[in-house]
Structure formats: structure tokens, C-alpha cells
Design a protein around this motif. Structure first.
Motif, short mmCIF file in Angstrom:
data_model
loop_
_atom_site.label_atom_id
_atom_site.label_comp_id
_atom_site.label_asym_id
_atom_site.label_seq_id
_atom_site.Cartn_x
_atom_site.Cartn_y
_atom_site.Cartn_z
N ILE A 141 0.93 -1.41 -0.19
CA ILE A 141 0.11 0.29 -0.14
C ILE A 141 1.32 1.40 0.35
O ILE A 141 1.70 1.78 0.66
CB ILE A 141 -1.26 0.21 1.43
N GLN A 142 0.48 1.77 -1.07
CA GLN A 142 1.33 2.88 -1.06
C GLN A 142 0.91 4.07 -0.82
O GLN A 142 -0.09 4.12 0.21
CB GLN A 142 1.37 3.52 -2.36
N PHE A 143 2.37 5.31 0.02
CA PHE A 143 1.51 6.42 0.66
C PHE A 143 0.37 7.39 0.42
O PHE A 143 -1.01 8.09 1.06
CB PHE A 143 3.00 7.38 1.01
N ASP A 144 -0.16 7.53 -1.73
CA ASP A 144 -1.49 7.49 -1.40
C ASP A 144 -2.36 7.00 -1.23
O ASP A 144 -3.54 7.54 -2.05
CB ASP A 144 -0.83 8.53 -3.09
N GLY A 145 -2.60 6.00 -1.45
CA GLY A 145 -3.07 4.93 -1.04
C GLY A 145 -3.51 4.08 -1.83
O GLY A 145 -4.56 2.56 -1.66
N ALA A 146 -2.76 4.12 -2.69
CA ALA A 146 -2.90 2.94 -3.86
C ALA A 146 -2.12 1.75 -3.62
O ALA A 146 -1.25 1.66 -2.77
CB ALA A 146 -1.71 3.29 -5.27
N GLU A 147 -2.53 0.43 -4.24
CA GLU A 147 -2.82 -1.06 -3.94
C GLU A 147 -2.27 -1.51 -4.96
O GLU A 147 -3.06 -1.56 -6.13
CB GLU A 147 -4.20 -1.46 -3.16
N ASP A 189 2.91 -4.46 8.34
CA ASP A 189 1.23 -3.94 8.77
C ASP A 189 1.22 -4.56 10.48
O ASP A 189 1.79 -5.46 11.10
CB ASP A 189 -0.12 -5.06 7.90
N ARG A 196 2.81 -1.36 3.98
CA ARG A 196 3.01 0.44 3.81
C ARG A 196 4.62 0.68 3.06
O ARG A 196 5.51 0.92 3.75
CB ARG A 196 2.56 0.71 5.06
N GLU A 240 6.55 7.42 2.80
CA GLU A 240 6.54 8.99 1.93
C GLU A 240 7.68 9.21 0.81
O GLU A 240 7.15 8.94 -0.09
CB GLU A 240 6.14 10.59 2.29
#
Ligand SMILES: Cc1cc2nc3c(=O)[nH]c(=O)nc-3n(C[C@H](O)[C@H](O)[C@H](O)COP(=O)(O)OP(=O)(O)OC[C@H]3O[C@@H](n4cnc5c(N)ncnc54)[C@H](O)[C@@H]3O)c2cc1C
Ligand code: FES
Lengths: 116, 414
Positions: free
Chosen positions: A16-22, A63, A110, A113
Motif C-alpha cells: 500500500i503506497q503512501f497515497d493509498g494505491a494498492e 501492517d 506500507r 512517503e
């Protein structure tokens, strides 16, 4: 690793990227979480030293549900983690030091940034 | 995406980084990388380490999954650039193909220096730079009994550690008085010499190879000037590298032990940059023109050029750092040391956890750490903020001084 590859077990890892993309990828047992990301074009991990535990640009947050199964960082890794570009947290690890195993099937990672 | 964009010559660590950073920064014009190696772009450090040990295969060496470049609209052309036409602003490949550029980046790297002695062409004599070299060498290492390493630099010693581990008898012939002499302090040389000897390796310092002897086309021994005849069924020549600057030179660009660039990594032609192993540039940490052979240098050069091409120029001043894994030992270097720097050793040298602090004019300039990751990372952080140089031998010498503690205190102060 040879043996593991022969058995063709492919645990899944969700990044899961910092911007929420998975992005979820399957990688052979024995592969590192860093290598699995790079091989599959998952952004957010630089890995400048190629997994030699020398650069700290493969920093990730594990996680909470998986922290125990991943285990704690080793001594050297612990010292490297003191100097990451993004904030260190209790669930910080170097992704090149986490080796995929059957127990880690479904792992959630995760990315921070920034790595540099 | 039309019109000429950025053309990069060389798909190594530096060249690939320019492309990756350009796309990361939002560059929308075409990017073309010329790759003359016959493999997808890969990293070199594991060639003498994890790859040589058989811990990773070819795919584990790739810098990115090969189809990543397609997805990022980075076109990789399998061809060698033969000519730069600076007037027409295009490069011409071996295949005859012509590619126009708006910006050209030379990331041609370096090649191994050859050893001009009889027998260097025999079977069983290797050098180590490319994935093909490493694959061939790894194949023969399994059956090797007597390994001679010519040149005690980083690559020679990393390979020596792997060969010892594989069960071979290893002999290192080094012209200088100590190993890695150009790059590390005498203290570090001494420690690693002892460690390699503990693994069964032998060393000849101040000695040179006169010829390599063979039987039926395969190496059987190495004749040195002082040490006599050494049996060998495998020889690795690791006597340094030469920058690939011929292409630039032929195009009329300034070269002098590398392609000469300014603090923005620009050559004598404003639309042409040179980066990585092939570039000689004003280094702020050594205060001299320097060519640096390291992954850090290649990556940070790549980023710096990409930022400039995106309209954000800044003089190159990234913190230099390096690592070398030899057997169980991890050597990490932060900063740049020069001959004449004064070393101060702290930590447990006998137990293999220590750092050498190097001073120039009583100012700390470089920290070499052996299995002391905390010192290394603290030194990098302090170099970044320019505070490492405030430390003097008097301060560091103190029993209670700890670099990591000092670094975190400094951060708080700031
Ligand atoms: C065995 C080994 C171990 C190493 N270990 C470490 C280490 O532990 N730590 C560290 O920091 N550094 C290490 N290094 C050094 C590091 O790998 C190099 O400094 C780095 O690869 C330099 O990157 P580069 O892109 O400048 O050059 P290169 O990686 O040499 O890439 C240049 C590329 O350009 C190609 N090329 C040249 N001319 C042309 C042309 N005309 N047309 C098309 N292509 C061309 C070359 O074939 C090559 O593929 C090691 C190097 C080796 C060989
Ligand atoms: S890849 Fe460099 S520390 Fe993990």
C-alpha cells in the motif's frame, strides 16, 4: 532458494503506497519483500544497495497484524532504521531483510512517503 | 510525446537512474536508453557477492523488472552508440540507426584494466565486470582448487572471500604494500588482510605478475616477480578500471581520466551531461576533480541530472558512501579519504566491530566502519548537514565519545 523455487510456493504480498494505491504480487518463497516489489514494478522502494542492508532506502512499515510473524529487525538493521528518510515507527523494517515464507502469505506492507 | 527528448548512452546504474528519476519528476518527452550488454539493466555489486555465492540468479540482478521500462515509456535500444553528431544533435548506433536528442547523457561506465602479461588469454583466466563475466567465473569456481587473485582491491577481495568459502586455496598478489590501498586507511587494510588469512588465504604484497603459464590452453600457474611460481587453476584479474570516455573524446568533448564535467555534471557541450563511473567532476568532499566508482555516485548523479533537466539545477554535493561485503564482514565508508589523512580507531578491533575516523587538518572527513552500522549511518547524517567536519581528534578520542549519540544530539540542537 533453489529448493523453494522448485516447490513453486508463491506467497502473496500487498503493498500500500503512501497515497493509498494498492498492488498485490505473488513471489516465490525465499524472495525478499524488497525484491518482490522491484521485480513487479511496485513503486515506493528504491533499494539502492540491492539488498545488502547498507542503504536504508527499502524502508517499509509492516501492517500491525503481521509484525510478529515478520519478527524484529536484526542488530544492524536496527541501526540502519535509525537513519531512514521517513519517520521510524515500531513497525519499521528494511524490506530487503524480510524473506517471504508460507507463514507470510497475505502479508501487508506500507511504503513510506519518501526513501531519500 | 513527440520530438527529440533525452537520450542516454549506457544502461547501467547511472543511466537507468536518469530515466527513472525523469519519469518520477514528471518528464513527458521521449526517453531512450542505449544498452549494449545483451541483458536487461542489472546491478553490479552482487556479482562478486550474492550472485557469486549462488544466492541469487540472473532475474535477481535486474534493476527493474524488464517490462517496467515499457510501462514507464522508457525505450531501451539494444545497440552500441558509435558516434555523437553534436551539430545535428543525434547519436548513431552500430546498427546505423540515428536518434536525435534534445539532451544527451553519457553514462558509459568503465571497463576493467587489462593486464599485459603473457598468458592472460588462457582459459581459466577471468576478469569481473559484467553479468557474463560473473556467470562464467561462477561456473568454474565450483571445481577450482588453486585460485590466484591478481590485485587486492574491493572486487578481488570480495571474490577471494567467496572462493575461500567454496573451499579453494586462495593467493592474492598485490603490487602495493597493502590491499585496497587507494581507497581505505592502513588500519582497514590490516584488519581485512588478517580476516582473509584466517579463512586460509595467503597474500604477496609489493609483488607483480610476470606471466601466466598454461597447459593445453588452460592456466596451471602464475609466475610472480618475487614470490616465484604459484599453482593456479583459476585466476581473477582485478587491477582496476578505465573510464569509457572514447566516445566523448571522439566527439571533441574534454576528457582527462574520464569525461570532464562541471558541478552540474555538464560536459564542455551544454546539452551533453556525463555521469557515474565515466565522469570526472569537482567533488566538494575531496575539494578536487574526482572520478568515483560507486553505486551511490551513479544514483545521485542520475538524480541530479534528471532534476536539472526538469528545470531544477543545483550543484552536485551528495554525501559519498560505499560498502563492501567480504565474508562475514561489512565495510561501510562515509565521506572521502585522501592519502595523508590521520586515522583514529575506536571500538573493538579484535572483535571486528570498530570504526576508523579520518581527519584532515584536524577536521573529521571520513568514517570507515567495520560491522558498525550505527557509526556509518551517523556519519552520513552528519556529512549531510555539514557537521561532521566540526569534530576534532580531541573530541573523538575521548573514552565516552559515541558518534550516534553525538549525531542525535546535534539534530536536537539544530
Ligand atoms: C563486481 C563489482 C562489484 C561492485 N561492488 C560495489 C559495491 O559493493 N558498492 C558500490 O558502491 N559499488 C560497487 N561496484 C561499483 C558500481 O557497480 C559501479 O560504480 C556502478 O555500476 C557504476 O554505474 P555506471 O552506470 O556509471 O556504469 P556501468 O555500470 O559500467 O554501466 C555503463 C553501461 O554503459 C554501457 N556502454 C558503454 N559504452 C556504451 C555505448 N557506446 N553504447 C551503449 N552502451 C554503452 C556499458 O556496457 C555498461 O552497460 C561494483 C562493481 C563491480 C564490477
Ligand atoms: S536494499 Fe539497501 S538496505 Fe535494503
Amino acid at each position: 532458494m533453489e529448493q523453494a523455487t522448485r516447490e513453486r510456493r508463491m506467497p502473496a504480498v500487498k503493498y500500500i503506497q503512501f497515497d493509498g494505491a494498492e498492488q498485490t504480487v505473488d513471489a516465490p518463497v525465499g524472495t525478499s519483500v524488497m525484491q518482490a516489489a522491484l521485480t513487479n514494478g511496485v513503486p515506493g522502494i528504491l533499494a539502492e544497495c540491492g539488498g545488502a542492508a547498507s542503504c536504508a532506502t527499502c524502508h517499509v512499515y509492516v501492517d500491525e497484524a503481521w509484525v510478529e510473524r515478520c519478527g524484529p529487525p536484526g542488530d544492524d538493521e536496527n541501526d540502519m532504521l535509525e537513519c531512514t528518510a521517513s519517520e521510524r515507527r515500531p513497525n519499521s523494517r528494511l524490506s530487503c531483510q524480510i524473506e517471504l515464507s508460507d507463514e507470510l502469505d497475505g502479508l501487508i506492507i506500507r511504503t513510506p512517503e519518501t526513501q531519500s | 510525446m513527440s520530438g527529440p527528448g533525452t537520450v542516454i548512452v549506457g544502461a547501467g546504474q547511472a543511466g537507468v537512474q536518469v530515466a527513472l528519476s525523469l519519469r518520477e519528476f514528471g518528464y513527458s518527452k521521449p526517453i531512450t536508453i542505449f544498452n549494449d550488454e545483451g541483458h536487461p539493466p542489472y546491478q553490479r555489486p552482487p556479482l562478486s557477492k550474492a550472485f557469486m555465492l549462488g544466492k541469487v540468479g540472473h532475474e535477481g540482478m535486474y534493476l527493474r523488472n524488464p517490462d517496467y521500462f515499457d510501462r514507464a515509456s522508457i525505450s531501451i535500444v539494444c545497440d552500441q552508440v558509435q558516434t555523437i553528431d553534436r551539430v545535428a544533435r543525434k547519436v548513431i548506433g552500430q546498427s546505423g540507426g540515428q536518434t536525435e536528442y534534445e539532451a544527451l547523457v553519457l553514462a558509459t561506465g568503465s571497463r576493467n584494466r587489462t593486464l599485459d602479461v603473457p598468458g592472460a588469454e588462457l582459459n581459466g583466466v577471468f576478469s569481473l565486470r559484467s553479468l557474463d563475466d560473473a556467470t562464467a567465473l561462477r561456473g568454474q569456481l565450483q571445481s577450482a582448487r588453486d585460485v590466484v587473485v591478481i590485485g587486492g582491491g574491493f572486487i578481488g577481495l570480495e571474490f577471494a572471500a567467496v572462493a575461500s568459502k567454496a573451499g579453494a586455496r586462495v593467493h592474492v598478489v598485490e603490487a602495493a604494500a597493502r590491499p585496497m590501498a587507494r581507497a581505505v586507511s592502513p588500519e582497514i587494510s590490516a584488519y581485512f588482510t588478517r580476516r582473509h588469512m584466517d579463512r586460509g588465504a595467503t597474500f604477496a604484497f609489493g609483488d607483480t605478475v610476470l606471466r601466466i603459464d598454461g597447459k593445453d590452453g588452460h592456466v596451471v600457474s602464475v609466475q610472480t616477480a618475487k614470490g616465484g611460481l604459484v599453482p593456479a587453476d583459476l585466476v581473477l584479474i582485478g587491477v582496476g578500471i578505465v573510464p569509457n570516455s572514447e566516445l566523448a573524446h571522439a566527439a571533441g568533448l574534454a576528457t582527462d581520466n574520464g569525461i570532464v564535467v562541471d558541478e552540474h555534471l555538464v560536459t564542455s557541450d551544454p546539452s551533453i551531461s556525463a555521469i557515474g563511473d565515466c565522469a570526472i567532476y569537482p567533488n566538494v568532499f575531496s575539494n578536487s576533480m574526482l572520478r568515483v566508482e560507486s553505486v551511490q555516485n551513479a544514483i545521485d548523479h542520475g538524480r541530479s541530472v534528471a532534476a536539472r533537466l526538469m528545470g531544477r539545477p543545483s550543484a552536485y554535493c551528495a554525501v559519498p558512501w560505499f560498502w563492501s561485503d567480504q565474508g562475514e564482514d561489512k565495510l561501510q565508508i562515509a565521506g572521502i579519504s585522501l592519502v595523508g589523512d590521520i586515522g583514529l580507531t575506536k571500538g573493538d578491533q579484535a572483535g571486528g566491530r570498530f570504526s576508523v575516523f579520518l581527519f584532515r587538518n584536524d577536521s573529521l572527513v571520513c568514517v570507515e566502519s567495520v560491522n558498525r552500522v550505527a557509526d556509518h549511518m551517523a556519519a552520513r547524517a552528519l556529512l549531510k548537514t555539514g557537521r561532521l567536519g566540526r569534530l576534532t581528534p580531541d573530541t573523538v578520542q575521548s573514552e565516552t565519545f559515541d558518534l550516534k549519540a553525538y549525531a542525535s544530539k546535534e539534530t536536537v540542537d539544530a
